[in-house]
Structure formats: C-alpha cells, structure tokens
Design a protein around this motif. Sequence first.
Motif, mmCIF file in Angstrom:
data_model
loop_
_atom_site.group_PDB
_atom_site.id
_atom_site.type_symbol
_atom_site.label_atom_id
_atom_site.label_comp_id
_atom_site.label_asym_id
_atom_site.label_seq_id
_atom_site.Cartn_x
_atom_site.Cartn_y
_atom_site.Cartn_z
ATOM 1 N N LEU A 1 7.905 -3.450 4.775
ATOM 2 C CA LEU A 1 7.795 -3.496 3.310
ATOM 3 C C LEU A 1 6.804 -2.483 2.771
ATOM 4 C CD1 LEU A 1 8.302 -4.813 0.520
ATOM 5 C CD2 LEU A 1 6.539 -6.497 1.116
ATOM 6 N N ALA A 2 5.632 -2.373 3.420
ATOM 7 C CA ALA A 2 4.603 -1.444 2.940
ATOM 8 C C ALA A 2 5.136 -0.016 2.868
ATOM 9 C CB ALA A 2 3.369 -1.501 3.838
ATOM 10 N N GLN A 3 5.959 0.382 3.845
ATOM 11 C CA GLN A 3 6.518 1.735 3.847
ATOM 12 C C GLN A 3 7.603 1.896 2.792
ATOM 13 O OE1 GLN A 3 5.400 4.376 5.408
ATOM 14 N NE2 GLN A 3 3.771 3.191 6.402
ATOM 15 N N TRP A 4 8.368 0.838 2.515
ATOM 16 C CA TRP A 4 9.344 0.917 1.431
ATOM 17 C C TRP A 4 8.638 1.064 0.085
ATOM 18 C CZ3 TRP A 4 13.978 2.475 1.862
ATOM 19 C CH2 TRP A 4 14.736 2.189 2.996
ATOM 20 N N MET A 5 7.491 0.422 -0.048
ATOM 21 C CA MET A 5 6.712 0.586 -1.277
ATOM 22 C C MET A 5 6.149 2.007 -1.369
ATOM 23 S SD MET A 5 7.021 -2.198 -2.959
ATOM 24 C CE MET A 5 8.696 -2.156 -2.281
ATOM 25 N N LEU A 6 5.746 2.561 -0.222
ATOM 26 C CA LEU A 6 5.225 3.927 -0.237
ATOM 27 C C LEU A 6 6.297 4.921 -0.641
ATOM 28 C CD1 LEU A 6 3.071 6.056 0.297
ATOM 29 C CD2 LEU A 6 3.735 6.040 2.716
ATOM 30 N N VAL A 7 7.499 4.801 -0.075
ATOM 31 C CA VAL A 7 8.550 5.760 -0.407
ATOM 32 C C VAL A 7 8.979 5.605 -1.865
ATOM 33 C CG1 VAL A 7 10.592 4.400 0.265
ATOM 34 C CG2 VAL A 7 10.619 6.875 0.492
ATOM 35 N N THR A 8 8.889 4.387 -2.399
ATOM 36 C CA THR A 8 9.159 4.185 -3.822
ATOM 37 C C THR A 8 8.118 4.916 -4.663
ATOM 38 O OG1 THR A 8 10.131 2.010 -3.401
ATOM 39 C CG2 THR A 8 9.413 2.455 -5.639
ATOM 40 N N LEU A 9 6.855 4.805 -4.246
ATOM 41 C CA LEU A 9 5.764 5.483 -4.962
ATOM 42 C C LEU A 9 5.893 6.995 -4.866
ATOM 43 C CD1 LEU A 9 2.897 5.254 -6.362
ATOM 44 C CD2 LEU A 9 1.965 5.446 -4.047
ATOM 45 N N THR A 10 6.110 7.508 -3.650
ATOM 46 C CA THR A 10 6.145 8.965 -3.476
ATOM 47 C C THR A 10 7.360 9.598 -4.141
ATOM 48 O OG1 THR A 10 7.211 8.688 -1.300
ATOM 49 C CG2 THR A 10 4.815 8.922 -1.333
ATOM 50 N N ALA A 11 8.500 8.913 -4.090
ATOM 51 C CA ALA A 11 9.690 9.455 -4.757
ATOM 52 C C ALA A 11 9.485 9.505 -6.262
ATOM 53 C CB ALA A 11 10.916 8.613 -4.425
ATOM 54 N N GLY A 12 8.848 8.459 -6.818
ATOM 55 C CA GLY A 12 8.623 8.418 -8.260
ATOM 56 C C GLY A 12 7.579 9.406 -8.719
ATOM 57 N N VAL A 13 6.398 9.353 -8.096
ATOM 58 C CA VAL A 13 5.295 10.246 -8.488
ATOM 59 C C VAL A 13 5.573 11.668 -8.046
ATOM 60 C CG1 VAL A 13 2.812 10.677 -8.253
ATOM 61 C CG2 VAL A 13 3.651 8.329 -8.413
ATOM 62 N N GLY A 14 6.131 11.836 -6.843
ATOM 63 C CA GLY A 14 6.415 13.177 -6.334
ATOM 64 C C GLY A 14 7.444 13.926 -7.151
ATOM 65 N N ASN B 1 6.804 8.636 -15.049
ATOM 66 C CA ASN B 1 7.217 8.468 -13.655
ATOM 67 C C ASN B 1 6.259 7.561 -12.894
ATOM 68 O OD1 ASN B 1 9.519 10.046 -13.819
ATOM 69 N ND2 ASN B 1 8.465 11.929 -13.260
ATOM 70 N N ALA B 2 4.953 7.730 -13.124
ATOM 71 C CA ALA B 2 3.967 6.883 -12.453
ATOM 72 C C ALA B 2 4.092 5.442 -12.939
ATOM 73 C CB ALA B 2 2.556 7.415 -12.706
ATOM 74 N N GLY B 3 4.290 5.262 -14.246
ATOM 75 C CA GLY B 3 4.464 3.920 -14.791
ATOM 76 C C GLY B 3 5.726 3.270 -14.282
ATOM 77 N N GLY B 4 6.782 4.066 -14.117
ATOM 78 C CA GLY B 4 8.045 3.532 -13.623
ATOM 79 C C GLY B 4 8.013 3.170 -12.157
#
Length: 450
Positions: A371-384, A174-177
């Motif tokens: 953009l920075a927040q879209w990257m954050l939600v991508t990270l949190t959804a994946g890792v979370g 998930n983190a890699g993805g």
Amino acid sequence: MTTAGSGIQAVDLAVKPFGWLLLTVFIVGYYFIAAEEKYHINKAKPALFTGTFMFMLLGGYYAVNGLDFSAFDTEIAHLILEIAEIFFFLFVAMTFIEALIERNVFDALKEKLLKAGYNYKKLFWVTGFLAFFISPVADNLTTALILSTVLITIEKDNKAFLIPAAINIVVAANAGGAWSPFGDITTLMAWSAGKGGFIDFLFLFPAAVTGWGVTAFLLSRFVPKGSPRQIEKAEPVRIHKGGKVIIGLGIFTIASAVLGKQLMHLPPMWGMLFGLSLLQLYAYTLKKYHDNDIQIYKSVSKVENDTLLFFFGILAAVGALHFAGFLGHAVKLYTMFDPMYVNMGVGFLSAIVDNVPVMSAVLKASPDIPLAQWMLVTLTAGVGGSMISFGSAAGVGVMGKLKGVYTFGAHLKYSWTIVIGYFAAVAVWYTQYEVLGFYIKPAVQAVTGQ
C-alpha cells in the motif's frame, strides 16, 4: 504471451519487429504532441491519430496472421469502458465550469479579489491556496480551469505575473489532487482499481502540501511588485439568477460521484452524469417559471473537446502498448530495483509522457507492491506531472485557457522549482511511511484499539 482480460492470452508482440513498429509510432506521435508550439498543431490531433492508428495496426496484424481475436475484443471492451469513465467525468466537469462562466460567477469572484486590494504577490498566494484546497473536491483539471479563468480575467497582459501564477495553480491543483481519490484522474484511476481505500489517499496530505509549498515559495520570488489595474464599472458585477444554485449543484454532483463509488459501486462518472441531469432540469425550470435562460446546451457546446480527444488518444495509445506486451516487460523493473526508486522515476516519466497514461500503464501492469508504494506512485505521478506543462490534465487545461501566455517554454523556465518541491514531497512521504511507518491502518488501529 501476455494476458488480456479474464485469463485470455494475447500474443507478446514486444519481442517481435511488429511490436517495435508500434513503439516507434507511439514515440513519433508523442514527439508531435510535445512539439505542439514548434509545428502549431493542436496536441489532440497527433494524440488521437496515434491512439487510433496503433489499434488499427494491431487489428490488421491479427487479421492478416489469422490470430484469435478473443483477447483483442476483450482489450477493446476494457479500454472503451476506461476511456468512457474518464471522458464523461471530464465532460460534466467542464460543462459545469461553462455554466458558471455564463452565470457570471467568475467575474464576480474576480471583482471580489480586485476589491480586496490584493497585489500580485497576494493574488499569487490566494489563487494557489484556493487551487490546493479546491482540487481535492472538484478535481485538479476543473480547479485549474476555474482559477486560470479567474486569473486571465484579472490580468491579461502582465506575463511576468501570469506565468508564475499559472504554474503555481497547476502545481497546487496537482498536489491538492494527489491526496484525494477524487482530486486527480490518476488518483481516481488508482482508487477505482482498488489500490487504496478512500481514506488511504488522505494521508498523502503532508507530502502534497509540502511539495506545493516549497515550489510556491520559490516561484513567489519571481512575481513582480505592483497590483492589477482597477477597472471602474458603473455597476458592480452580480451573479446572474441561478448561479449560486449551480454552485450548490456542483458540490452535490461531486458528493454523488464519491458516495456512488463508495456505497453503490457505481463508477464516479455515473454520479457526475446524474448531477448533469439535475443541472439540465434546473435550467429547464428556471426558463419555464422564471423566464431566465441559462442556455445549458450552449455551455455544453463550449466544452474543450480538444482536451477530451487528447485523453481518448493517449489512453488508447497506452492500451495498445499494454496489449502488445510492453507493460508486461516494464513491470519487471519492480523486481529488479527497489520499488521506491521505480516509483520516483514514474514521477519524471509522468512529466514527459503525461501522468494519466503513465498511471494507466502502472495500473495495467499491476506490480505486486504494498500500500505504501501505491500511495507513493500516486503522489509522484500527480506531483511529477507538474514538471512539464503537458504532463498533467491541469497543465493541458491551463495551456488551453492561457494560450500564448502559459506555454511549454514558459513553464520549462521554472521547472527547477517544481523538481525541488517534488523531492521535498517524496522526503515527507519517506519520513511518514518508511521511518515512522504511519499510514491509515496503524492510525485506525491506534484510534480503535483493534
């Protein structure tokens, strides 16, 4: 009223008793998905029922009240397209896995790992490392299925090793993805929706690798000492004819999906299906000219249909909530609170509800965030999504492969390690984007001088 499609208005049911009924159906359905072990019911069954039933209710409501079906028809058309793209993408990925299994590729990999003399600790780190760096290319579900297959063939009985190793694979995948547009269904959805360019996602690497590394370090403390039992074989395991070619076709298929999206504006599943056609043609030539049958349709028949139907049901359920107007109200959170805290909350919600429908909901709501927040939600959804076993496609897939071993309860015991890694990943994102202000556009400007 809420919009659905090209300016067409749909009735806002979120403020009506019928909308509350829909929400109740969703909650009850999700309860049975989460309580899979308690009731011994495959999660695909309540998911499929919930998603299809909610739209049956919506259609009935519109019919009984004589409402205009234009918005309803548009929503269904968009939903079918969205589901089809993910459905066929996963179908092809799973077919390649089954073909590789049939060609003995994973047995050969297992033997190499055993011959390397790795103990449980080293196997833990090697499989996690492979999961983190394969998933950006092969997607997190495919990667998790591959490595969990390898894991269960190496060791079938030692749960003290299998459980933390399986969790490590899920977290790493998930983190890699999360830092590749092709690595996770959530990043694939965000990329397809135009919320970031292909390279934008790559700048999430520092946060993603930190999140996995912290969790892996904590999990490694619970891995037992010792090594898997060596199995003596009269002859070494060999990859059957065509196995290496299928590996090459798999890589080409992934490249076709990425290039098709980037250069030809084709959905990623188009490139995947093109790769599947090449696999089928190769199977035909191998049988006709070399008398060696890959049995490709037998591989197709082994695809985890429950996983595919689970995603169909869950995406349909979220689509129903969106059409009913609930997501239009939920998006107001982004104006009421700091988007960073809302996006951090998305990570925890992803763990409970599954990261795919949560990201689907965020994308459908489409808040006005940078953009920075879209990257954050991508990270949190994946890792979370790693915090709970069914919070991600990778977790769902591994639960299917390691039935009775990697379960909801077994995963929950170690969830605290994932929570710590989650906050570590967010801390790196905050330092990188908010403190240093470093992401793709400033980086490109620094390199090009423009």
